[in-house]
Design a protein around this motif. Sequence first.
Motif, PDB file in Angstrom:
ATOM      1  N   GLN A  66     -16.884   0.534 -14.001  1.00 18.18           N
ATOM      2  CA  GLN A  66     -16.382  -0.021 -12.953  1.00 18.18           C
ATOM      3  C   GLN A  66     -15.718   0.740 -11.969  1.00 18.18           C
ATOM      4  O   GLN A  66     -14.790   1.090 -12.364  1.00 18.18           O
ATOM      5  N   LEU A  67     -16.136   0.809 -10.689  1.00 16.97           N
ATOM      6  CA  LEU A  67     -15.249   1.737  -9.688  1.00 16.97           C
ATOM      7  C   LEU A  67     -14.195   1.063  -9.471  1.00 16.97           C
ATOM      8  O   LEU A  67     -13.818  -0.256  -9.261  1.00 16.97           O
ATOM      9  N   GLN A  68     -12.911   1.983  -9.353  1.00 20.45           N
ATOM     10  CA  GLN A  68     -11.718   1.661  -9.272  1.00 20.45           C
ATOM     11  C   GLN A  68     -11.079   2.469  -8.286  1.00 20.45           C
ATOM     12  O   GLN A  68     -11.022   3.806  -8.400  1.00 20.45           O
ATOM     13  N   LEU A  69     -10.426   2.348  -7.013  1.00 15.57           N
ATOM     14  CA  LEU A  69      -9.779   3.020  -6.139  1.00 15.57           C
ATOM     15  C   LEU A  69      -8.224   2.475  -6.315  1.00 15.57           C
ATOM     16  O   LEU A  69      -8.050   1.387  -5.884  1.00 15.57           O
ATOM     17  N   VAL A  70      -7.495   3.546  -6.186  1.00 12.39           N
ATOM     18  CA  VAL A  70      -6.180   3.548  -6.335  1.00 12.39           C
ATOM     19  C   VAL A  70      -5.198   4.215  -5.260  1.00 12.39           C
ATOM     20  O   VAL A  70      -5.492   5.527  -5.023  1.00 12.39           O
ATOM     21  N   GLU A  71      -4.634   3.766  -4.291  1.00 13.73           N
ATOM     22  CA  GLU A  71      -4.124   4.379  -3.148  1.00 13.73           C
ATOM     23  C   GLU A  71      -2.376   4.428  -3.515  1.00 13.73           C
ATOM     24  O   GLU A  71      -1.952   3.596  -4.198  1.00 13.73           O
ATOM     25  N   SER A  72      -2.149   5.411  -2.959  1.00  7.19           N
ATOM     26  CA  SER A  72      -0.493   5.693  -2.817  1.00  7.19           C
ATOM     27  C   SER A  72      -0.222   6.197  -1.624  1.00  7.19           C
ATOM     28  O   SER A  72      -1.085   7.068  -1.043  1.00  7.19           O
ATOM     29  N   GLY A  73       1.084   6.455  -1.631  1.00  2.00           N
ATOM     30  CA  GLY A  73       1.649   7.165  -0.335  1.00  2.00           C
ATOM     31  C   GLY A  73       1.939   6.253   0.927  1.00  2.00           C
ATOM     32  O   GLY A  73       2.800   6.987   1.851  1.00  2.00           O
ATOM     33  N   GLY A  74       1.808   5.047   0.937  1.00  3.80           N
ATOM     34  CA  GLY A  74       2.321   4.482   1.933  1.00  3.80           C
ATOM     35  C   GLY A  74       3.769   4.142   2.049  1.00  3.80           C
ATOM     36  O   GLY A  74       4.488   4.635   1.192  1.00  3.80           O
ATOM     37  N   GLY A  75       4.276   3.716   3.226  1.00  2.65           N
ATOM     38  CA  GLY A  75       5.933   3.320   3.150  1.00  2.65           C
ATOM     39  C   GLY A  75       6.300   3.314   4.784  1.00  2.65           C
ATOM     40  O   GLY A  75       5.310   2.999   5.509  1.00  2.65           O
ATOM     41  N   SER A  76       7.622   3.482   4.688  1.00  9.51           N
ATOM     42  CA  SER A  76       8.056   3.403   6.203  1.00  9.51           C
ATOM     43  C   SER A  76       8.722   4.802   6.569  1.00  9.51           C
ATOM     44  O   SER A  76       9.165   5.506   5.885  1.00  9.51           O
ATOM     45  N   VAL A  77       8.487   5.069   7.914  1.00 11.75           N
ATOM     46  CA  VAL A  77       8.882   6.065   8.620  1.00 11.75           C
ATOM     47  C   VAL A  77       8.941   5.767  10.042  1.00 11.75           C
ATOM     48  O   VAL A  77       8.639   4.811  10.656  1.00 11.75           O
ATOM     49  N   GLN A  78      10.125   6.729  10.590  1.00  9.43           N
ATOM     50  CA  GLN A  78      10.341   6.566  12.071  1.00  9.43           C
ATOM     51  C   GLN A  78       9.067   7.129  12.959  1.00  9.43           C
ATOM     52  O   GLN A  78       8.474   8.071  12.524  1.00  9.43           O
ATOM     53  N   ALA A  79       9.005   6.741  14.124  1.00 10.14           N
ATOM     54  CA  ALA A  79       8.277   7.351  15.067  1.00 10.14           C
ATOM     55  C   ALA A  79       8.280   8.780  15.218  1.00 10.14           C
ATOM     56  O   ALA A  79       9.446   9.357  15.077  1.00 10.14           O
ATOM     57  N   GLY A  80       7.120   9.439  15.064  1.00  6.18           N
ATOM     58  CA  GLY A  80       7.169  10.855  15.270  1.00  6.18           C
ATOM     59  C   GLY A  80       7.224  11.620  13.690  1.00  6.18           C
ATOM     60  O   GLY A  80       7.007  12.834  13.574  1.00  6.18           O
ATOM     61  N   GLY A  81       7.209  10.844  12.654  1.00  2.81           N
ATOM     62  CA  GLY A  81       7.505  11.179  11.282  1.00  2.81           C
ATOM     63  C   GLY A  81       6.080  11.335  10.675  1.00  2.81           C
ATOM     64  O   GLY A  81       5.206  11.183  11.355  1.00  2.81           O
ATOM     65  N   SER A  82       6.018  11.580   9.240  1.00  2.02           N
ATOM     66  CA  SER A  82       4.704  12.003   8.759  1.00  2.02           C
ATOM     67  C   SER A  82       4.671  11.207   7.319  1.00  2.02           C
ATOM     68  O   SER A  82       5.724  10.865   6.839  1.00  2.02           O
ATOM     69  N   LEU A  83       3.506  10.941   6.933  1.00  2.00           N
ATOM     70  CA  LEU A  83       3.430  10.248   5.683  1.00  2.00           C
ATOM     71  C   LEU A  83       1.862  10.716   5.267  1.00  2.00           C
ATOM     72  O   LEU A  83       0.925  11.201   5.945  1.00  2.00           O
ATOM     73  N   TYR A 102     -17.011   0.771  -0.883  1.00  2.00           N
ATOM     74  CA  TYR A 102     -16.140   0.315  -2.061  1.00  2.00           C
ATOM     75  C   TYR A 102     -14.644   0.402  -1.627  1.00  2.00           C
ATOM     76  O   TYR A 102     -14.465   1.370  -0.907  1.00  2.00           O
ATOM     77  N   TRP A 103     -13.821  -0.462  -1.834  1.00  2.00           N
ATOM     78  CA  TRP A 103     -12.543  -0.595  -1.096  1.00  2.00           C
ATOM     79  C   TRP A 103     -11.230  -0.672  -2.030  1.00  2.00           C
ATOM     80  O   TRP A 103     -11.508  -1.457  -3.227  1.00  2.00           O
ATOM     81  N   GLY A 104     -10.400  -0.178  -1.680  1.00  2.00           N
ATOM     82  CA  GLY A 104      -9.173  -0.200  -2.574  1.00  2.00           C
ATOM     83  C   GLY A 104      -8.429  -1.226  -2.254  1.00  2.00           C
ATOM     84  O   GLY A 104      -8.735  -2.311  -1.142  1.00  2.00           O
ATOM     85  N   GLN A 105      -7.166  -1.556  -2.612  1.00  2.00           N
ATOM     86  CA  GLN A 105      -6.220  -2.659  -2.295  1.00  2.00           C
ATOM     87  C   GLN A 105      -5.701  -2.807  -0.982  1.00  2.00           C
ATOM     88  O   GLN A 105      -5.101  -3.472  -0.303  1.00  2.00           O
ATOM     89  N   GLY A 106      -5.294  -1.467  -0.667  1.00  2.00           N
ATOM     90  CA  GLY A 106      -4.609  -1.166   0.684  1.00  2.00           C
ATOM     91  C   GLY A 106      -3.150  -0.622   0.372  1.00  2.00           C
ATOM     92  O   GLY A 106      -2.674  -1.196  -0.523  1.00  2.00           O
ATOM     93  N   THR A 107      -2.758  -0.071   1.419  1.00  2.00           N
ATOM     94  CA  THR A 107      -1.421   0.521   0.857  1.00  2.00           C
ATOM     95  C   THR A 107      -0.931   0.162   2.560  1.00  2.00           C
ATOM     96  O   THR A 107      -1.441   0.741   3.739  1.00  2.00           O
ATOM     97  N   GLN A 108       0.655  -0.181   2.581  1.00  2.00           N
ATOM     98  CA  GLN A 108       1.272  -0.538   4.056  1.00  2.00           C
ATOM     99  C   GLN A 108       1.826   0.712   4.347  1.00  2.00           C
ATOM    100  O   GLN A 108       2.471   1.477   3.777  1.00  2.00           O
ATOM    101  N   VAL A 109       1.774   0.987   5.720  1.00  2.00           N
ATOM    102  CA  VAL A 109       2.129   1.964   6.740  1.00  2.00           C
ATOM    103  C   VAL A 109       3.178   1.197   7.650  1.00  2.00           C
ATOM    104  O   VAL A 109       2.584   0.701   8.546  1.00  2.00           O
ATOM    105  N   ASN A 110       4.468   1.463   7.707  1.00  2.00           N
ATOM    106  CA  ASN A 110       5.320   1.055   8.801  1.00  2.00           C
ATOM    107  C   ASN A 110       5.852   2.128   9.503  1.00  2.00           C
ATOM    108  O   ASN A 110       6.562   2.938   8.684  1.00  2.00           O
ATOM    109  N   VAL A 111       5.713   2.110  10.805  1.00  2.00           N
ATOM    110  CA  VAL A 111       6.325   3.050  11.677  1.00  2.00           C
ATOM    111  C   VAL A 111       7.213   2.347  12.519  1.00  2.00           C
ATOM    112  O   VAL A 111       6.619   1.437  13.397  1.00  2.00           O
ATOM    113  N   SER A 112       8.285   2.853  12.511  1.00  2.00           N
ATOM    114  CA  SER A 112       9.631   2.212  13.269  1.00  2.00           C
ATOM    115  C   SER A 112      10.003   3.054  14.557  1.00  2.00           C
ATOM    116  O   SER A 112       9.767   4.280  14.263  1.00  2.00           O
ATOM    117  N   SER A 113      10.363   2.371  15.651  1.00  2.00           N
ATOM    118  CA  SER A 113      10.864   2.862  16.624  1.00  2.00           C
ATOM    119  C   SER A 113      12.156   3.594  16.308  1.00  2.00           C
ATOM    120  O   SER A 113      12.974   3.080  16.005  1.00  2.00           O
TER     121      SER A 113
END
Length: 126
Positions: free
Chosen positions: A1-18, A115-126
């Motif tokens: 069964q196909l499984q997709l695992v995401e990583s690397g999301g998180g919080s960063v300030q505007a202008g930053g990188s992920l 096919y889709w993964g569960q999703g990873t949250q990205v938050n960019v703050s000002s």
Amino acid sequence: QLQLVESGGGSVQAGGSLELSCEVSGGRLTRGCGMGWYRQPPGKERELVSTITRDGTTNYGDFVKGRFTITQDRSNDRLHTVNLQMNSLRTEDTDVYYCAFSYKYAGYDCFADNYWGQGTQVNVSS
């Protein structure tokens, strides 16, 4: 069964990188035609962020405007990992980012049915 695992999301300030990463396992990975990333803003349909096909052809959403770079890893002809380097992030990039894996079906383009993964949250703050 196909499984997709995401990583690397998180919080960063505007202008930053992920960097987001997605690894797929199971299924018949040698038949995969491409992988990519989509996001779904509140109240809107899921939209393209970026995709990459087996032959390395890339596609980006209009809003990316050169800020993101997608890459893929393959071994033994198995498409198994996709990475998305996101630079110059903006507050409007805040969203849940979904990894996609696509097989090539006769008569259909790649990414016609993902096919889709569960999703990873990205938050960019000002």
